[in-house]
Enzyme design. Structure first.
Site, mmCIF file in Angstrom:
data_model
loop_
_atom_site.group_PDB
_atom_site.id
_atom_site.type_symbol
_atom_site.label_atom_id
_atom_site.label_comp_id
_atom_site.label_asym_id
_atom_site.label_seq_id
_atom_site.Cartn_x
_atom_site.Cartn_y
_atom_site.Cartn_z
ATOM 1 C CG HIS A 165 -23.593 -22.056 25.756
ATOM 2 N ND1 HIS A 165 -24.925 -22.403 25.720
ATOM 3 C CD2 HIS A 165 -23.328 -21.681 27.039
ATOM 4 C CE1 HIS A 165 -25.453 -22.245 26.937
ATOM 5 N NE2 HIS A 165 -24.496 -21.817 27.743
ATOM 6 C CD GLU A 175 -20.002 -20.377 29.245
ATOM 7 O OE1 GLU A 175 -20.578 -20.026 28.180
ATOM 8 O OE2 GLU A 175 -20.556 -20.326 30.350
#
Length: 239
Positions: A111, A108
């Site tokens: 991202h 994550e």
């Protein structure tokens, strides 16, 4: 009973095999990611960091200070929200010090780094979100509306094109997810947060997770192909 490609009625439609293949691919991928995550979720990281702590450290070492790390309920509901710059980690990730949890948290963060660097595929995917939501919710209903109105080709073709937007979103998602995993593994190694043996475990977890996106994209493409075969053939016969 309507005539489709030489078969009477939907019950004899051979294109159902495309839907079945897509469903099987998604099921296999989901079972794979669940078993892989469960396996490495039982392996504690030597650093002792939780997923939340690892995420915070990666963000800071990457020079990203405007992204918050928050807890969200559920299992593997982890995601990065670029609109509010919030990285949300699930129950299985936020407070766990397992290799799997740190790997997911790092993914994550990948991202967040993509967003920070202006990674083009992520920008394209974000731009496609509204259209993809419309396509996934309205594509099939518009096609069915066309069928109810006596195989109205205008509605059917609009429905297929709208559904294709959701398929395009799934395809664009692939490079975004693979790139985020690649960034995650590099950061874990470069920042000295994991040894090479632990990174191998993370790679397996993220690799299994990537398969779910591949399966989802393949399933969507197969569904689109089915719609084209089913109604495109009927359109040519009417012409």
């Amino acid at each position: 009973m309507r005539y489709y490609g030489g078969y009477y009625g939907m019950y004899f439609d051979p294109t159902y095999w495309l839907v079945i293949i897509g469903a099987v691919l998604c099921l296999v991928a989901q079972l794979r990611v669940s078993s892989t995550f469960s396996k490495y979720n039982r392996v504690r990281s030597r650093s002792g960091m939780t997923g939340a702590q690892a995420a915070q450290r990666i963000l800071e070492l990457s020079g990203i200070y405007d992204v918050r790390v928050e807890h969200i309920s559920g299992k593997l509901t982890d995601h990065y929200d670029p609109s509010s710059k919030v990285l949300r980690l699930s129950d299985a990730t936020y407070g766990s010090d397992s290799i799997a949890a740190i790997g997911v948290a790092a993914h994550e963060c990948g991202h967040a780094l993509q967003h920070n660097k202006g990674y083009a595929p992520l920008q394209i995917r974000s731009a496609l979100v509204p259209a993809a939501n419309i396509g996934s919710k309205l594509g099939i209903p518009i096609i069915l509306l066309g069928v109810l109105f006596g195989m109205n080709q205008m509605f059917i073709q609009i429905g297929i094109w709208v559904f294709a937007l959701a398929v395009l979103f799934q395809i664009v998602t692939l490079p975004v997810e693979f790139n985020a995993s690649g960034r995650a593994l590099r950061m874990l190694g470069d920042y000295g947060m994991m040894g090479s043996d632990e990174t191998k475990g993370c790679r397996k977890v993220l690799g299994a997770a990537a398969l779910t996106y591949v399966a989802a994209a393949a399933s969507s493409v197969l569904q689109l192909l089915r719609l084209i075969l089913l109604f495109g053939n009927n359109s040519r016969r009417r012409d």
